[in-house]
Design a protein around this motif. Structure first.
Motif, PDB file in Angstrom:
ATOM      1  N   ILE A 172       0.835  -1.205   0.000  1.00 37.61           N
ATOM      2  CA  ILE A 172       0.000   0.000   0.000  1.00 37.61           C
ATOM      3  C   ILE A 172       0.872   1.259   0.000  1.00 37.61           C
ATOM      4  O   ILE A 172       0.586   2.233  -0.706  1.00 37.61           O
ATOM      5  N   ASN A 173       1.942   1.239   0.788  1.00 39.65           N
ATOM      6  CA  ASN A 173       2.859   2.383   0.808  1.00 39.65           C
ATOM      7  C   ASN A 173       3.473   2.622  -0.566  1.00 39.65           C
ATOM      8  O   ASN A 173       3.614   3.775  -1.015  1.00 39.65           O
ATOM      9  N   ALA A 174       3.854   1.532  -1.240  1.00 39.74           N
ATOM     10  CA  ALA A 174       4.430   1.660  -2.586  1.00 39.74           C
ATOM     11  C   ALA A 174       3.404   2.240  -3.552  1.00 39.74           C
ATOM     12  O   ALA A 174       3.734   3.113  -4.383  1.00 39.74           O
ATOM     13  N   VAL A 180       3.095   5.968  -2.903  1.00 46.80           N
ATOM     14  CA  VAL A 180       4.225   6.716  -3.456  1.00 46.80           C
ATOM     15  C   VAL A 180       4.066   6.887  -4.962  1.00 46.80           C
ATOM     16  O   VAL A 180       4.267   7.976  -5.516  1.00 46.80           O
ATOM     17  N   GLU A 181       3.712   5.805  -5.642  1.00 48.60           N
ATOM     18  CA  GLU A 181       3.528   5.867  -7.091  1.00 48.60           C
ATOM     19  C   GLU A 181       2.403   6.837  -7.456  1.00 48.60           C
ATOM     20  O   GLU A 181       2.524   7.630  -8.399  1.00 48.60           O
ATOM     21  N   ALA A 182       1.312   6.784  -6.710  1.00 48.86           N
ATOM     22  CA  ALA A 182       0.154   7.615  -7.039  1.00 48.86           C
ATOM     23  C   ALA A 182       0.429   9.098  -6.812  1.00 48.86           C
ATOM     24  O   ALA A 182      -0.020   9.953  -7.591  1.00 48.86           O
ATOM     25  N   THR A 183       1.145   9.402  -5.750  1.00 47.63           N
ATOM     26  CA  THR A 183       1.392  10.813  -5.421  1.00 47.63           C
ATOM     27  C   THR A 183       2.524  11.424  -6.233  1.00 47.63           C
ATOM     28  O   THR A 183       2.730  12.638  -6.179  1.00 47.63           O
ATOM     29  N   SER A 184       3.239  10.606  -6.971  1.00 47.95           N
ATOM     30  CA  SER A 184       4.399  11.101  -7.725  1.00 47.95           C
ATOM     31  C   SER A 184       4.051  11.586  -9.125  1.00 47.95           C
ATOM     32  O   SER A 184       4.908  12.120  -9.836  1.00 47.95           O
ATOM     33  N   VAL A 185       2.807  11.372  -9.545  1.00 42.85           N
ATOM     34  CA  VAL A 185       2.389  11.801 -10.878  1.00 42.85           C
ATOM     35  C   VAL A 185       1.029  12.494 -10.776  1.00 42.85           C
ATOM     36  O   VAL A 185       0.322  12.381  -9.769  1.00 42.85           O
ATOM     37  N   GLY A 224      -2.999   4.187  -7.539  1.00 42.22           N
ATOM     38  CA  GLY A 224      -2.330   2.968  -7.102  1.00 42.22           C
ATOM     39  C   GLY A 224      -3.362   1.919  -6.749  1.00 42.22           C
ATOM     40  O   GLY A 224      -4.223   2.153  -5.891  1.00 42.22           O
ATOM     41  N   LEU A 225      -3.326   0.792  -7.424  1.00 40.68           N
ATOM     42  CA  LEU A 225      -4.293  -0.289  -7.203  1.00 40.68           C
ATOM     43  C   LEU A 225      -3.559  -1.492  -6.616  1.00 40.68           C
ATOM     44  O   LEU A 225      -2.614  -1.999  -7.211  1.00 40.68           O
ATOM     45  N   VAL A 226      -4.004  -1.946  -5.448  1.00 35.03           N
ATOM     46  CA  VAL A 226      -3.359  -3.062  -4.749  1.00 35.03           C
ATOM     47  C   VAL A 226      -4.368  -4.193  -4.562  1.00 35.03           C
ATOM     48  O   VAL A 226      -5.453  -3.972  -4.005  1.00 35.03           O
ATOM     49  N   LYS A 227      -4.024  -5.378  -5.026  1.00 33.25           N
ATOM     50  CA  LYS A 227      -4.875  -6.551  -4.788  1.00 33.25           C
ATOM     51  C   LYS A 227      -4.314  -7.349  -3.615  1.00 33.25           C
ATOM     52  O   LYS A 227      -3.132  -7.721  -3.617  1.00 33.25           O
ATOM     53  N   LEU A 228      -5.163  -7.627  -2.639  1.00 30.36           N
ATOM     54  CA  LEU A 228      -4.755  -8.408  -1.476  1.00 30.36           C
ATOM     55  C   LEU A 228      -5.542  -9.701  -1.406  1.00 30.36           C
ATOM     56  O   LEU A 228      -6.576  -9.855  -2.059  1.00 30.36           O
ATOM     57  N   LEU A 254      -7.422   0.142   7.220  1.00 32.66           N
ATOM     58  CA  LEU A 254      -7.503   0.877   8.478  1.00 32.66           C
ATOM     59  C   LEU A 254      -6.106   1.215   9.010  1.00 32.66           C
ATOM     60  O   LEU A 254      -5.876   2.303   9.540  1.00 32.66           O
ATOM     61  N   ALA A 255      -5.177   0.278   8.882  1.00 32.54           N
ATOM     62  CA  ALA A 255      -3.830   0.496   9.396  1.00 32.54           C
ATOM     63  C   ALA A 255      -3.081   1.536   8.571  1.00 32.54           C
ATOM     64  O   ALA A 255      -2.277   2.300   9.100  1.00 32.54           O
ATOM     65  N   SER A 256      -3.354   1.582   7.272  1.00 36.14           N
ATOM     66  CA  SER A 256      -2.594   2.452   6.377  1.00 36.14           C
ATOM     67  C   SER A 256      -3.004   3.914   6.482  1.00 36.14           C
ATOM     68  O   SER A 256      -2.160   4.798   6.597  1.00 36.14           O
ATOM     69  N   ARG A 257      -4.291   4.182   6.394  1.00 42.43           N
ATOM     70  CA  ARG A 257      -4.833   5.541   6.367  1.00 42.43           C
ATOM     71  C   ARG A 257      -4.491   6.298   5.081  1.00 42.43           C
ATOM     72  O   ARG A 257      -4.792   7.481   4.968  1.00 42.43           O
ATOM     73  N   ASP A 258      -3.838   5.632   4.129  1.00 42.87           N
ATOM     74  CA  ASP A 258      -3.542   6.243   2.836  1.00 42.87           C
ATOM     75  C   ASP A 258      -4.477   5.733   1.742  1.00 42.87           C
ATOM     76  O   ASP A 258      -4.356   6.122   0.584  1.00 42.87           O
ATOM     77  N   VAL A 259      -5.405   4.855   2.109  1.00 44.36           N
ATOM     78  CA  VAL A 259      -6.284   4.224   1.121  1.00 44.36           C
ATOM     79  C   VAL A 259      -7.551   5.058   0.952  1.00 44.36           C
ATOM     80  O   VAL A 259      -8.152   5.510   1.936  1.00 44.36           O
TER      81      VAL A 259
END
Length: 502
Positions: free
Chosen positions: A292-294, A297-302, A307-311, A325-330
């Motif tokens: 999620i952090n990666a 970073v990718e999303a905010t750099s352009v 940024g799409l993450v499959k879990l 909930l843990a990230s707060r960046d989603v």
């Protein structure tokens, strides 16, 4: 004098405790009453053995004030005149300083901890831990361990602590590992497990025993258990594995063998019911943060980055929800339990455009089982464990988002898709899961040595318990989207609930 209201309440509670998979099955029961003498009082309890017609024996103990204990089977239920021995822990110097180390036979743990003033006492489970008497002489124990299903952080920790617990707490010296899941009982070799050979395996991911799906042949497995003179079987796996463990236990019981079968429930998806959580879940959520952090970073750099993450989360979205909930960046979390739609007012595409206009970037987390009804090509195939093979919803979603914004020509987007699925489940357990796995393994060892069988060890309301197989295989645990935790997640992301499709 018991009031009619209290009597009706107890009877209702007992009926609720007799939950079986199919409401159309009939049950034969055998009840008897007995008196148990305590320090200050005599109390009457009723023990009920009920069968659902499918060799499933359910052991219930009914007590005052609506108390119901969903007990686990014991070797003495079908083998009479068993010899007991003093627990070797009585002479273990490590435990000599512990007061009341042995668990009292009446200790139970309540399934539901939040009750109302006039609520009955409800369903309980037997508390896990060492007993004063054991039903196996340590020198006679020949135990085996098998791991089945998918990988999960903590598998090696459980293996290690079963071996070390048997050896250092009870003096058991013969423990073998079964190669590659259930089929290893009759088609693979076994390996000898000692404290020395397992001393550092908790630092590795995966399982040193290997694993596989399917391959379950109850008769062949029990034949092999008899041939090898195994008398304790420890089975580590998810709900499908524990269904197989239950079948093994029932066949062992049918043959009248003195063999204890103990399960340690494992699922990275946290979808096993009753227990607070499954081991490896905390590690998976923690590792998901890296992905999620990666993506963030990718999303905010352009400009207009997504940024799409499959879990992981085939049927249950716990990893996705807790990682969000843990990230707060989603900005948006999509799980199997909460349907969503793409097009139209209030749909996902509209929300993505709104969030990009507001923030200039966006992070989306999607569980692997989410949105399968939207994927054009459905797959009816199943894997060896009976799980439905799913489409790659993450890849499908990334293509759909790109296609939509390309057609709209309103804004140019840059989307990065990250799939950390196997990275998350293949790593070693973190500190929290290592401790939890250790306690689960030790609880299973204590239970087997005390003669209990046909059970899994699990955490219920913060206490380690023994739970009958049927309770953890009767359904799957799912995120309740009308619950406070899902509301907290929605509040964190400020996403719509997608409840009202056009």
């Amino acid at each position: 004098m018991v009031s009619n209201k209290s009597q009706r309440r107890r009877e209702k509670n007992l009926r609720e405790a007799l939950r079986i998979k199919s409401k159309h099955k009939t049950y034969a029961s055998n009840s008897h009453s007995l008196y148990v003498t305590g320090e200050n009082t005599n109390r009457r309890i009723r023990t009920t053995m009920a069968s659902n017609g499918d060799d499933e024996v359910i052991k219930l103990v009914e007590g005052p004030a609506g108390y119901v204990l969903e007990d686990v089977p014991h070797l003495s239920d079908y083998i009479h005149d068993l010899t007991t021995y003093p627990n070797p822990l009585q002479a273990n110097p490590a435990y000599s300083v512990v007061r009341q180390y042995f668990v009292h036979e009446d200790d139970t743990v309540q399934e539901k901890i939040v009750v109302h003033m006039d609520s009955p006492r409800g369903t309980h489970f037997r508390r896990a831990g060492p007993r004063q008497k054991v039903y196996f002489k340590p020198a006679d124990v020949r135990a085996c361990i098998v791991t089945c299903g998918g990988l999960c952080p903590g598998l090696n920790t459980v293996i290690r602590e079963i071996v070390c617990g048997l050896h250092f707490m009870y003096g058991v010296t013969e423990v073998i590992g079964v190669d590659c899941g259930f089929r290893g009982f009759y088609s693979k070799n076994t390996v000898s497990l000692t404290p020395k050979t397992v001393s550092d395996i908790h630092k590795r991911g995966g399982t040193i025993l290997g694993t596989s799906r399917g391959g379950h042949d109850t008769s062949k497995i029990v034949d092999n258990i008899q041939d090898r003179e195994i008398n304790q079987v420890y089975i580590i796996g998810g709900d499908g594995t524990q269904k197989g463990a239950n079948a093994i236990y029932k066949e062992i019981r049918r043959r009248g063998l003195k063999v204890a079968v103990a399960g340690i429930p494992k699922t990275i998806d946290n979808d096993i019911p009753v227990i607070d959580k499954s081991f490896g879940f905390d590690t998976a959520v923690e590792e998901a943060q890296r992905a999620i952090n990666a993506a963030h970073v990718e999303a905010t750099s352009v400009e207009n980055g997504i940024g799409l993450v499959k879990l992981m989360g085939r049927y249950s979205g716990f990893i996705a929800m807790y990682a969000t909930l843990a990230s707060r960046d989603v900005d948006c979390c999509l799980i199997p339990e909460s349907p969503f739609y793409l097009e139209g007012k209030g749909g996902l595409f509209e929300f993505i455009a709104k969030r990009l206009r507001e923030n200039g970037h966006m992070v989306i987390v999607i569980a692997e089982g989410a949105g399968q009804d939207l994927v054009a090509e459905s797959i009816e195939q199943q894997d060896a464990s009976g799980n439905k093979l799913l489409k790659d919803v993450g890849l499908w979603m990334s293509l759909k988002i790109k296609e939509h914004f390309a057609k709209q020509s309103v804004m140019d987007i840059t989307l990065k898709y990250i799939d950390p699925t196997y990275m998350i489940r293949a790593i070693p357990a973190n500190a929290s899961d290592n401790v939890y796995s250790t306690l689960l393994a030790q609880s299973a060892v204590h239970g087997a040595m005390a003669g209990y069988t046909g059970f899994v060890s699990g955490l219920v309301n913060g206490r380690h318990t023994y739970i009958p197989f049927n309770r953890i295989t009767e359904r799957q645990n799912k995120v309740v989207i009308t619950d406070r935790m899902w509301a907290r997640m929605l509040s964190s992301t400020n996403q719509p609930s997608f409840m009202n499709s056009p």
